[in-house]
Design a protein around this motif. Structure first.
Motif, PDB file in Angstrom:
ATOM      1  N   HIS A 164       0.861  -1.272  -0.146  1.00  0.00           N
ATOM      2  CA  HIS A 164       0.045   0.263   0.220  1.00  0.00           C
ATOM      3  C   HIS A 164       0.845   1.249  -0.080  1.00  0.00           C
ATOM      4  O   HIS A 164       0.248   2.225  -0.436  1.00  0.00           O
ATOM      5  CB  HIS A 164      -0.925   0.064   1.238  1.00  0.00           C
ATOM      6  N   THR A 165       2.098   1.003   0.299  1.00  0.00           N
ATOM      7  CA  THR A 165       2.968   2.493   0.452  1.00  0.00           C
ATOM      8  C   THR A 165       3.501   2.926  -0.806  1.00  0.00           C
ATOM      9  O   THR A 165       3.990   3.946  -0.959  1.00  0.00           O
ATOM     10  CB  THR A 165       4.001   1.928   1.373  1.00  0.00           C
ATOM     11  N   VAL A 166       3.397   2.074  -1.775  1.00  0.00           N
ATOM     12  CA  VAL A 166       4.098   2.468  -3.072  1.00  0.00           C
ATOM     13  C   VAL A 166       3.182   3.457  -3.782  1.00  0.00           C
ATOM     14  O   VAL A 166       1.822   3.598  -3.463  1.00  0.00           O
ATOM     15  CB  VAL A 166       4.443   1.454  -3.984  1.00  0.00           C
ATOM     16  N   ASP A 167       3.946   3.981  -4.744  1.00  0.00           N
ATOM     17  CA  ASP A 167       3.166   5.112  -5.612  1.00  0.00           C
ATOM     18  C   ASP A 167       2.487   4.307  -6.865  1.00  0.00           C
ATOM     19  O   ASP A 167       2.560   3.238  -6.870  1.00  0.00           O
ATOM     20  CB  ASP A 167       4.009   6.229  -6.119  1.00  0.00           C
ATOM     21  N   LEU A 168       1.631   5.113  -7.563  1.00  0.00           N
ATOM     22  CA  LEU A 168       0.769   4.529  -8.633  1.00  0.00           C
ATOM     23  C   LEU A 168       1.999   3.869  -9.375  1.00  0.00           C
ATOM     24  O   LEU A 168       1.863   2.723  -9.924  1.00  0.00           O
ATOM     25  CB  LEU A 168       0.298   5.618  -9.279  1.00  0.00           C
ATOM     26  N   ILE A 169       2.951   4.413  -9.706  1.00  0.00           N
ATOM     27  CA  ILE A 169       4.173   3.791 -10.558  1.00  0.00           C
ATOM     28  C   ILE A 169       5.246   3.617  -9.695  1.00  0.00           C
ATOM     29  O   ILE A 169       5.857   4.571  -9.037  1.00  0.00           O
ATOM     30  CB  ILE A 169       4.441   4.666 -11.630  1.00  0.00           C
ATOM     31  N   PRO A 170       5.382   2.476  -9.062  1.00  0.00           N
ATOM     32  CA  PRO A 170       6.562   2.076  -8.034  1.00  0.00           C
ATOM     33  C   PRO A 170       7.963   2.529  -8.496  1.00  0.00           C
ATOM     34  O   PRO A 170       7.925   2.291  -9.650  1.00  0.00           O
ATOM     35  CB  PRO A 170       6.141   0.775  -7.680  1.00  0.00           C
ATOM     36  N   ASN A 171       8.604   3.009  -7.650  1.00  0.00           N
ATOM     37  CA  ASN A 171       9.846   2.936  -7.767  1.00  0.00           C
ATOM     38  C   ASN A 171      10.934   1.710  -7.599  1.00  0.00           C
ATOM     39  O   ASN A 171      11.133   1.242  -6.645  1.00  0.00           O
ATOM     40  CB  ASN A 171      10.640   3.922  -6.758  1.00  0.00           C
ATOM     41  N   ARG A 172      10.558   1.145  -8.737  1.00  0.00           N
ATOM     42  CA  ARG A 172      11.136  -0.506  -8.921  1.00  0.00           C
ATOM     43  C   ARG A 172      12.641  -0.617  -8.201  1.00  0.00           C
ATOM     44  O   ARG A 172      13.151  -1.616  -7.546  1.00  0.00           O
ATOM     45  CB  ARG A 172      11.026  -1.031 -10.169  1.00  0.00           C
ATOM     46  N   LYS A 173      13.307   0.235  -8.798  1.00  0.00           N
ATOM     47  CA  LYS A 173      14.806   0.275  -8.539  1.00  0.00           C
ATOM     48  C   LYS A 173      15.080   0.398  -6.824  1.00  0.00           C
ATOM     49  O   LYS A 173      15.626  -0.342  -6.244  1.00  0.00           O
ATOM     50  CB  LYS A 173      15.478   1.492  -9.066  1.00  0.00           C
ATOM     51  N   LYS A 174      14.266   1.251  -6.130  1.00  0.00           N
ATOM     52  CA  LYS A 174      14.510   1.598  -4.831  1.00  0.00           C
ATOM     53  C   LYS A 174      14.009   0.634  -4.102  1.00  0.00           C
ATOM     54  O   LYS A 174      14.554  -0.136  -3.085  1.00  0.00           O
ATOM     55  CB  LYS A 174      13.748   2.848  -4.358  1.00  0.00           C
ATOM     56  N   LEU A 175      12.858  -0.227  -4.591  1.00  0.00           N
ATOM     57  CA  LEU A 175      12.026  -1.301  -3.852  1.00  0.00           C
ATOM     58  C   LEU A 175      13.319  -2.514  -3.953  1.00  0.00           C
ATOM     59  O   LEU A 175      13.296  -3.177  -3.133  1.00  0.00           O
ATOM     60  CB  LEU A 175      10.777  -1.659  -4.484  1.00  0.00           C
TER      61      LEU A 175
ATOM     62  N   PHE B  26      14.446  -5.013  -1.090  1.00  0.00           N
ATOM     63  CA  PHE B  26      14.140  -6.419  -1.035  1.00  0.00           C
ATOM     64  C   PHE B  26      15.583  -7.016  -0.948  1.00  0.00           C
ATOM     65  O   PHE B  26      15.764  -8.114  -0.089  1.00  0.00           O
ATOM     66  CB  PHE B  26      13.545  -6.930  -2.305  1.00  0.00           C
ATOM     67  N   GLU B  27      16.429  -6.629  -1.627  1.00  0.00           N
ATOM     68  CA  GLU B  27      17.833  -7.277  -1.726  1.00  0.00           C
ATOM     69  C   GLU B  27      18.581  -7.136  -0.305  1.00  0.00           C
ATOM     70  O   GLU B  27      19.290  -8.155   0.102  1.00  0.00           O
ATOM     71  CB  GLU B  27      18.880  -6.688  -2.766  1.00  0.00           C
ATOM     72  N   SER B  28      18.445  -5.919   0.156  1.00  0.00           N
ATOM     73  CA  SER B  28      19.209  -5.636   1.545  1.00  0.00           C
ATOM     74  C   SER B  28      18.541  -6.608   2.560  1.00  0.00           C
ATOM     75  O   SER B  28      19.163  -7.273   3.441  1.00  0.00           O
ATOM     76  CB  SER B  28      19.432  -4.227   1.918  1.00  0.00           C
ATOM     77  N   LEU B  29      17.231  -6.597   2.423  1.00  0.00           N
ATOM     78  CA  LEU B  29      16.637  -7.367   3.407  1.00  0.00           C
ATOM     79  C   LEU B  29      16.862  -8.892   3.452  1.00  0.00           C
ATOM     80  O   LEU B  29      16.815  -9.621   4.371  1.00  0.00           O
ATOM     81  CB  LEU B  29      14.798  -7.167   3.247  1.00  0.00           C
ATOM     82  N   SER B  30      16.899  -9.422   2.254  1.00  0.00           N
ATOM     83  CA  SER B  30      17.054 -10.689   2.198  1.00  0.00           C
ATOM     84  C   SER B  30      18.441 -11.172   2.608  1.00  0.00           C
ATOM     85  O   SER B  30      18.823 -12.228   3.101  1.00  0.00           O
ATOM     86  CB  SER B  30      16.681 -11.157   0.566  1.00  0.00           C
ATOM     87  N   LYS B  31      19.563 -10.140   2.388  1.00  0.00           N
ATOM     88  CA  LYS B  31      20.965 -10.464   2.748  1.00  0.00           C
ATOM     89  C   LYS B  31      20.719 -10.335   4.435  1.00  0.00           C
ATOM     90  O   LYS B  31      21.485 -11.323   4.927  1.00  0.00           O
ATOM     91  CB  LYS B  31      21.595  -9.383   2.152  1.00  0.00           C
ATOM     92  N   GLN B  32      20.037  -9.478   4.759  1.00  0.00           N
ATOM     93  CA  GLN B  32      20.185  -9.169   6.314  1.00  0.00           C
ATOM     94  C   GLN B  32      19.734 -10.383   7.236  1.00  0.00           C
ATOM     95  O   GLN B  32      20.432 -10.785   8.195  1.00  0.00           O
ATOM     96  CB  GLN B  32      19.017  -8.018   6.524  1.00  0.00           C
TER      97      GLN B  32
END
Lengths: 515, 361
Positions: A106-117, A121-127
């Motif tokens: 729900h927090t993303v904009d209409l056109i999500p910033n895919r790069k930022k997201l 995802f990558e840092s979470l998955s590493k963490q």
């Protein structure tokens, strides 16, 4: 502010009159892995679905980090930091992992910033050590990977309290290891995890504390360090060593049903039964004990001809009834009361009388040259209804209008009437009230007395101990041994169910007593 | 306060009847709203529709002429649905039945003895539709192809095939450029009862009775009901689900094929443009409105035919588009589908929020 992350106080939930949760208290501390242990139907999933906002309790209060909350939906719960990974994953198979992670965000904009997201995802998955291939499509993933995607999705949405429903049931040992690592990582970051499970070893391996539920009530909450598998099994199964007694009359010598070297695959294509052999004598009930999903259903289906065998043979007396495909002749030798009594054992929408002839409609007198003989069917149905004490307004009543106990009686009546010598009965009293269960038990004992060979599959140990002459324990599709019910020890059974072979259980038991 | 749904354990005949009547009424009310929007008095319009459909002998016959292909296709579709098979291909099966009947009528008359021609035409109509219906069954059994998709797509193949025939290959050279085959020989005409009403409607009534008998009095009908209600139970009972699937689709297609035969041999006496006018699709509405029971389908076929004939009357006297009938049909189908909710659930009004409800309740 306390270190209590979740407090559930006096939670009660009933489903059409059946109490699933009866005034349960549960506390989960911040930074702990808390196991919720209990048999099927003990109320674990209901309680957790209430915490995850999927169900609303009839009464009781929920406090999250000391603040009372009302959780009306899973979205509400997630806002409070509670997320649940269900046994059946909620992922879109044809989309990529990344798309699934974005879905419903729900927090993303209409056109999500895919790069930022994506970086998130990558840092979470590493963490957390949750390795997932972001660009792969979900259907290509292994079960373990899918589970990681689900966990990652919840973490990304800010879940502090994760509920995992039977997380290792579908994992390989290596994947389970990896999951354990991720869980400990979460713990060290102050997140709480609730594990729903009925596996004792899982509790001992992962959890800090464990709450045991039985029949919708909280039996005990203990630190895993101060308990033992034996102790937990006792809490879970609820026997204070008192055993239901039945006169174990002599069984016959003749072997009626003989199975040798049965091997078969489960629905997922994995080995579900391995080299299983047993025999059942005339007038004997062989009980099959085991935690759900350890090959019981596959065993029943293989015998009933609904599942192909990879290996092995089945005989009734000297008649070889082994088949690798569906064959109607089997029903003439073997009755089968399936565990799914509503969609397999009975046909909803058809009358009681129609349901009673499901296995015999091709035979005289019910049909002659393809024409149904209604007067014969009605007469037979009325006789069955009377003989088996089925409570129904008439034999024309659609079967789904009957109570669960009466539906089960209809199925039993049919299977007993067609099967002269042997019958498989699977979870015969699950979900039935005490009176109906008793009636079913009496029926089975009566059939035993008549000299039938009965295979009784049940997750209810009371039932197995009450009815069986011998009990075979299945774990992972392998027999852990067979013990005469008269000498059965509940602790021993419990341990065998968790995969401890009969021969090696002595050692485990002494270990348990040391702690 | 909150509306909640509670699962019911089955329902009675009266609930069922009330739900269907309710659905039809809601659909008519929706139609009334549309009529009001275009400035027409809905009561007057519905009165005119009724008179137009059933007000005179002529009108009633016209309605029955339309009802007879709807009855046949509706029966075919409902038989398949009783086995839980979604046959969306009645249109194509109707067309292929018409094609086969036309072929026999046109080309076999030379060598077939005259009294045998009509029976051959009727049989061809059935077999044409039946074989066309069998294709999706075989695709499902041997290729796992979903029958909803295959039956739907085969409609277009069938329609384009017969269009090729009457626009080109079989076109009557003496037809003054009119797209259609030559007229069939008289021996191939289906006898008429009155006006354009041919004996196809009697076939419909007989087949309704036969289907009822098949489903309720024979072992195969029993198997069809079992597998339609619960595929798992069918497997458990050792029922040959695949064989029944083929049989049902063969019969379902054949019955729809008879409708096509009736159109060419009973009404136009040639195969021409206008064979595929959507009876096969409307059949789904008829089947659901009739609750998949043969007697119900008979009533539903007459009702739906009445809607469409009545709407033609609206076009004439109130200058409304005849497609109003289509709107009403669509609304009826949607309401019937929505009405299922009331059969499966009891709607209850919960006054207090759930968290305040007491255990004792």
């Amino acid at each position: 502010m306390s270190d209590l992350s979740v407090e559930m106080i006096a939670i009660t939930k009933t489903f059409s009159g059946v109490v699933a949760n009866n005034s349960i208290d549960l506390t989960v501390r911040a930074g702990e892995i808390h196991a919720l242990l209990g048999e099927n139907g003990a109320g674990k999933s209901t309680l957790m679905k209430i915490l995850a906002g999927a169900y609303q309790p009839d009464s009781g209060r929920i406090l999250i980090k000391g603040r009372e909350v009302n959780l009306h939906s899973p979205a509400d719960a997630l806002k409070q930091g509670i997320g649940m990974v269900y046994q059946h994953f909620m992922l879109v198979e044809t989309m990529t992992v990344e798309e699934n992670l974005l879905l419903g965000l729900h927090t993303v904009d209409l056109i999500p910033n895919r790069k930022k997201l994506r970086t998130e995802f990558e840092s979470l998955s590493k963490q957390y050590g949750l390795d997932v291939p972001l660009d792969a499509r979900v259907w290509q993933l292994s079960v373990g990977e899918k589970q990681r995607v689900e966990i990652l999705r919840l973490l990304h949405r800010g879940a502090d309290i994760l509920i995992l429903d039977e997380p290792t049931a579908v994992l390989t040992p290596q994947e389970a290891e990896q999951l354990g690592h991720a869980l400990r990582q979460m713990m060290s970051l102050g997140k709480s995890v609730v594990l729903i499970t009925h596996k004792l070893d899982e509790v001992m391996q992962f959890a800090d504390r464990v709450t045991v539920l039985r029949s919708g009530e909280n039996v005990v909450t203990v630190d895993t360090a101060t308990t033992s598998p034996t102790q937990l099994a006792r809490y879970m199964l609820g026997h204070e060593m008192a055993r239901v007694q039945r006169a174990h009359e002599q069984t016959g010598d003749e072997i009626i049903l003989r199975a040798q070297g049965l091997s078969a695959l489960g629905d997922r294509g994995l080995r579900a039964l391995s080299d299983l052999s047993f025999e059942i004598h005339k007038g004997e009930i062989l009980g099959i004990a085991g935690v759900a999903g350890n090959g019981q259903r596959e065993l029943a289906e293989v015998l009933a001809g609904l599942r192909p065998l990879q290996n092995g043979r089945v005989w009734i007396r000297d008649k070889d009834i082994t088949r690798n495909s569906l064959d109607r002749t089997v029903s003439q030798y073997l009755g089968y009361v399936p565990e799914d009594r509503l969609h397999m054992g009975s046909v909803p929408g058809l009358a009681v009388s129609d349901n009673l002839i499901l296995k015999s409609y091709r035979q005289k007198p019910f049909s002659r040259s393809s024409l149904l003989n209604f007067s014969a069917i009605k007469k037979f149905a009325s006789r069955m209804v009377k003989h088996f004490n089925v409570v129904t307004s008439s034999v024309d009543t659609p079967i789904e209008k009957l109570s669960g106990g009466n539906i089960q009686k209809v199925i039993l009546a049919r299977e007993i009437s067609i099967a002269p010598e042997a019958i498989i009965v699977s979870q015969p009293t699950r979900g039935l009230d005490v009176g109906a269960a008793e009636a079913v038990h009496r029926l089975l004992l009566e059939e035993r007395k008549q000299g039938k060979a009965i295979l009784l599959i049940s997750e209810d140990l009371d039932e197995l101990l009450l009815l069986s002459d011998r009990i075979m324990v299945l774990s992972g599709g392998v027999s852990m041994g067979t013990i005469p019910a008269a000498q059965a020890d509940i602790d021993e059974l419990g341990l065998m169910m968790t995969g401890v072979n009969r021969t090696s259980h002595q050692q485990m038991q002494s270990e348990g007593q040391m702690t | 306060m909150k509306l909640t749904l509670e699962r019911r354990q089955g329902y009675g005949q009266w609930t069922l009847l009330l739900t269907i009547l309710g659905a039809v009424l809601v659909a008519l009310a929706f139609g009334a709203l549309l009529l009001l929007i275009v400035g027409v008095n809905p009561i007057e319009a519905y009165r005119l529709m009724f008179v137009g459909a059933f007000g005179s002998e002529f009108a009633t016959v016209d309605t029955l002429v339309k009802a007879s292909p709807l009855l046949l296709t509706g029966l075919g579709v409902s038989l398949a649905l009783r086995a839980n098979i979604w046959n969306i291909g009645a249109e194509g099966q109707l067309v292929m039945g018409g094609f086969a009947a036309a072929g026999v009528a046109l080309f076999w008359s030379e060598w077939l003895p005259e009294p045998l021609l009509l029976p051959a035409v009727i049989l061809a109509g059935f077999v044409g539709g039946a074989l066309w219906g069998l294709i999706p069954a075989l695709l499902k059994i041997f290729g796992g192809v979903n029958e909803i998709v295959s039956t739907l797509m085969l409609n277009y193949v069938a329609v384009l095939w017969v269009e090729y025939l009457f626009f080109d290959a079989w076109r009557d050279p003496r037809g003054f450029g009119f797209p259609g085959t030559a007229e069939f020989p008289r021996a191939a005409w289906l006898p008429r009862l009155t006006g354009q009403l041919h004996i196809g409607i009697i076939f419909g009534l007989i087949i309704a009775a036969l289907i009822w008998f098949l489903l309720n009095r024979t072992t195969i009908g029993y198997e069809i009901r079992v597998q339609g209600k619960s595929p798992l139970s069918a497997r458990y009972a050792g029922i040959n689900v695949m064989r029944n699937l083929m049989l049902v689709m063969f019969l379902s297609g054949g019955i729809a094929g008879l409708a096509g035969m009736g159109e060419v041999a009973g009404i136009s006496h040639r195969m021409q443009n206008g064979l595929a006018v959507g009876y096969g699709f409307t059949a789904l509405i008829v089947a659901f409105l009739g609750r998949l029971s043969p007697p119900g389908v008979i009533v539903a076929a007459v009702f739906v035919a009445g809607l469409s004939v009545g709407s033609e009357q609206l076009q004439l006297s109130m200058n409304l588009p005849a497609s109003f009938a289509l709107i009403l049909q669509g609304a009826v189908l949607l309401c019937i589908a929505a009405g299922d909710l009331f059969l499966r659930y009891r709607v209850r009004l919960n006054v207090r929020p759930p968290s305040q409800q007491m255990v004792a309740e």
